[in-house]
Motif scaffolding. Sequence first.
Motif, PDB file in Angstrom:
ATOM      1  N   TYR A  12       0.834  -1.207   0.000  1.00 26.00           N
ATOM      2  CA  TYR A  12       0.000   0.000   0.000  1.00 26.00           C
ATOM      3  C   TYR A  12       0.869   1.258   0.000  1.00 26.00           C
ATOM      4  O   TYR A  12       0.614   2.200  -0.759  1.00 26.00           O
ATOM      5  CB  TYR A  12      -0.915  -0.006   1.227  1.00 26.00           C
ATOM      6  CG  TYR A  12      -1.755   1.241   1.373  1.00 26.00           C
ATOM      7  CD1 TYR A  12      -2.916   1.410   0.616  1.00 26.00           C
ATOM      8  CD2 TYR A  12      -1.383   2.257   2.262  1.00 26.00           C
ATOM      9  CE1 TYR A  12      -3.684   2.561   0.747  1.00 26.00           C
ATOM     10  CE2 TYR A  12      -2.148   3.400   2.399  1.00 26.00           C
ATOM     11  CZ  TYR A  12      -3.292   3.548   1.638  1.00 26.00           C
ATOM     12  OH  TYR A  12      -4.046   4.686   1.754  1.00 26.00           O
ATOM     13  N   LYS A  51      -3.395  -1.076  -7.866  1.00 22.19           N
ATOM     14  CA  LYS A  51      -4.677  -0.433  -8.121  1.00 22.19           C
ATOM     15  C   LYS A  51      -5.064  -0.463  -9.597  1.00 22.19           C
ATOM     16  O   LYS A  51      -6.241  -0.556  -9.937  1.00 22.19           O
ATOM     17  CB  LYS A  51      -4.638   1.015  -7.625  1.00 22.19           C
ATOM     18  CG  LYS A  51      -4.483   1.153  -6.120  1.00 22.19           C
ATOM     19  CD  LYS A  51      -4.503   2.602  -5.698  1.00 22.19           C
ATOM     20  CE  LYS A  51      -4.390   2.727  -4.193  1.00 22.19           C
ATOM     21  NZ  LYS A  51      -5.534   2.111  -3.484  1.00 22.19           N
ATOM     22  N   ASP A 100       2.449   1.658  -3.355  1.00 23.42           N
ATOM     23  CA  ASP A 100       1.464   2.151  -4.322  1.00 23.42           C
ATOM     24  C   ASP A 100       1.320   3.669  -4.218  1.00 23.42           C
ATOM     25  O   ASP A 100       1.263   4.369  -5.234  1.00 23.42           O
ATOM     26  CB  ASP A 100       0.103   1.491  -4.089  1.00 23.42           C
ATOM     27  CG  ASP A 100       0.068   0.056  -4.584  1.00 23.42           C
ATOM     28  OD1 ASP A 100       1.032  -0.354  -5.255  1.00 23.42           O
ATOM     29  OD2 ASP A 100      -0.914  -0.646  -4.301  1.00 23.42           O
TER      30      ASP A 100
END
Length: 202
Positions: free
Chosen positions: A43, A87, A46
């Motif tokens: 995360y 994503k 990202d």
Amino acid sequence: MPLRSPFTIFAICENKSGWARKKRLVLSDSLFTLHAQRAKYRYNMDIIWIIVGAICLLVGLAGCFLPALPGPPLSYVGMILLHLTDKVQFTVTQLIVWAILVIIVQVLDYLTPLIGTKYSGGSKWGNRGCIAGTVIGIFLFPPWGIIFGPLVGAVIGELLGGKLTHEALKAGLGAFVGFLLGVILKVSLCGYFVVVFISALF
């Protein structure tokens, strides 16, 4: 060897079973913690890729006007960085087509000023003046300097190169038209990348 009663054997087995369950629970907790750490790492990465990609897109847009910055290649790098996240996943076909478009636009950006200068009787002085006028216009006379800076710079460049006034105007206009076409092509492609970037995230 003394014989153990059934109750003793049962207690030993129960004790071993309890330790096994504890080990399984500890192992399960460790795996869960590791998975959570990896998810948090992905995360965070990202977020970093998205931020750096957005910066590449913005710098790429600026590069459409500033000759020192390769606009479309930088914007394409931004799209690649977005593709590296969990994503958004672009297809291989999209990435290849975009790479081809970037190459075509870069080649045309190099050729259009030369063609415009050639057919208007200009010289390298006009091209250099056009570039200098662009940089000066952007930083000293925004936003109109983006439009008139290249034209004025091209004319001044031709005058410095020894052209007469009417010849310099004609040659400068040709260099400006060639430069403007290149800018339009680059802005169109980089703008498209920006739209795709934002649409993919939201």
